[in-house]
Scaffold this active site. Structure first.
Site, PDB file in Angstrom:
ATOM      1  N   ASN A  97       0.853  -1.090   0.027  1.00 25.98           N
ATOM      2  CA  ASN A  97       0.062  -0.169  -0.116  1.00 25.98           C
ATOM      3  C   ASN A  97       0.752   1.374  -0.052  1.00 25.98           C
ATOM      4  OD1 ASN A  97      -2.291   1.713   0.283  1.00 25.98           O
ATOM      5  ND2 ASN A  97      -1.929   1.815   2.401  1.00 25.98           N
ATOM      6  N   HIS A 140       0.888   5.189   1.119  1.00 26.43           N
ATOM      7  CA  HIS A 140       0.007   6.114   2.126  1.00 26.43           C
ATOM      8  C   HIS A 140       0.668   7.426   2.352  1.00 26.43           C
ATOM      9  CE1 HIS A 140      -2.170   7.197   5.564  1.00 26.43           C
ATOM     10  NE2 HIS A 140      -1.155   7.598   6.262  1.00 26.43           N
ATOM     11  N   SER A 152       4.869   6.691   2.235  1.00 26.91           N
ATOM     12  CA  SER A 152       5.412   5.691   2.606  1.00 26.91           C
ATOM     13  C   SER A 152       4.917   4.481   1.891  1.00 26.91           C
ATOM     14  CB  SER A 152       5.121   5.101   4.022  1.00 26.91           C
ATOM     15  OG  SER A 152       5.474   6.154   4.963  1.00 26.91           O
ATOM     16  N   ASP A 177      -2.315   0.718   8.249  1.00 27.04           N
ATOM     17  CA  ASP A 177      -1.331   1.409   7.595  1.00 27.04           C
ATOM     18  C   ASP A 177      -0.123   1.312   8.859  1.00 27.04           C
ATOM     19  OD1 ASP A 177      -2.772   2.977   5.863  1.00 27.04           O
ATOM     20  OD2 ASP A 177      -3.400   4.387   7.317  1.00 27.04           O
TER      21      ASP A 177
HETATM   22  C1  GAR Z   1      -2.582   9.064  -2.922  1.00 21.20           C
HETATM   23  O1  GAR Z   1      -2.007  10.520  -2.584  1.00 21.20           O
HETATM   24  C2  GAR Z   1      -2.294   8.033  -2.083  1.00 21.20           C
HETATM   25  O2  GAR Z   1      -1.063   8.055  -1.328  1.00 21.20           O
HETATM   26  C3  GAR Z   1      -3.440   8.080  -1.173  1.00 21.20           C
HETATM   27  O3  GAR Z   1      -4.729   8.443  -2.143  1.00 21.20           O
HETATM   28  C4  GAR Z   1      -4.114   9.328  -3.116  1.00 21.20           C
HETATM   29  C5  GAR Z   1      -4.476   8.535  -4.637  1.00 21.20           C
HETATM   30  O4  GAR Z   1      -4.325   9.308  -5.577  1.00 21.20           O
HETATM   31  N1  GAR Z   1      -3.868   7.006  -0.489  1.00 21.20           N
HETATM   32  C6  GAR Z   1      -4.363   7.179   0.639  1.00 21.20           C
HETATM   33  O5  GAR Z   1      -4.825   8.045   1.238  1.00 21.20           O
HETATM   34  C7  GAR Z   1      -4.617   5.690   1.335  1.00 21.20           C
HETATM   35  N2  GAR Z   1      -5.245   5.884   2.717  1.00 21.20           N
HETATM   36  P1  GAR Z   1      -4.141   8.574  -6.870  1.00 21.20           P
HETATM   37  O6  GAR Z   1      -5.512   7.853  -7.316  1.00 21.20           O
HETATM   38  O7  GAR Z   1      -3.928   9.592  -8.235  1.00 21.20           O
HETATM   39  O8  GAR Z   1      -3.087   7.395  -7.066  1.00 21.20           O
END
Ligand code: GAR
Length: 197
Positions: free
Chosen positions: A107, A109, A136, A145
């Site tokens: 994942n 985060h 991360s 997480d």
């Molecule tokens: C990213 O910033 C990722 O790190 C975050 O969502 C966004 C997705 O963007 N993930 C979380 O918050 C997980 N809890 P994307 O769809 O453009 O890749």
């Protein structure tokens, strides 16, 4: 060649970065992009890249978390993945799902874990007066997480930053970090990777 399923909920920019990286001598190839949100922007991007897509809508399983996760597993396993990469997948998963993919799921985060698990990570880093933020990549375990950290990328928090300006600085680092960590993980290498932006 390893097969990698990518799980998304939104625009899928990390999914695109991962999928574009899986070419040439990379040990994996994308086999599926799955979204829990019908119409998520990342689905059209995956289709344009020729990657099979699927939707498992959590709203069809109100109050039935196990039913939703059973549907997820059935849909994912139909594509025989060796690896699962969660890339902006915004559902909390239970041990039923996580144990099924133990040791083969990553994942990303948007915080420097163990700080700021959960949501609103960038605002929380700003409110705390931190001088750095970042992202991360970690192995997924049943602690939210909380699995072993395989890589982190850092950026400065600048005076005047808000959650949006900080997110705009972190996201390109996510796109750099996640492909590098996935490639190493797919090769069986769990050496921690650190990047500075
Ligand atoms: C990213 O910033 C990722 O790190 C975050 O969502 C966004 C997705 O963007 N993930 C979380 O918050 C997980 N809890 P994307 O769809 O453009 O890749």
């Amino acid at each position: 060649m390893k097969r990698c399923a990518i799980l998304i909920s939104g625009g899928g920019s990390n999914m695109v970065a991962l999928a574009e990286s899986m070419t040439g001598d990379h040990p994996a190839r994308p086999c599926l992009v799955l979204s829990n949100v019908p119409g998520a922007g990342g689905l059209a991007k995956a289709e344009a890249m020729g990657i099979p897509t699927a939707v498992a809508d959590h709203r069809d399983y109100k109050g039935d978390r196990e039913g939703f996760e059973a549907k997820l597993i059935e849909t994912i396993d139909a594509h025989n993945p060796d690896l699962i990469a969660m890339a902006g997948f915004m559902r909390i998963l239970t041990p039923l799902f996580i144990n099924h993919y133990a040791g083969r799921m990553l994942n990303i985060h948007p915080s420097l874990l163990p700080k700021y698990k959960g949501l609103n990570t960038h605002q929380r880093a700003i409110d705390a007066g931190d001088s750095q933020a970042g992202c991360s990549v970690h192995e997924v375990t049943s602690e939210l997480d909380g699995g072993p950290i395989l890589g982190q990328a850092r950026v400065p928090i600048l005076p005047g930053d808000d959650a949006d300006t900080l997110a705009a600085r972190v996201l390109p680092m996510e796109h750099r970090l996640y492909p590098v960590v996935l490639r190493a993980f797919a090769s069986g290498d769990k050496t921690r990777i650190d990047l500075d932006g």
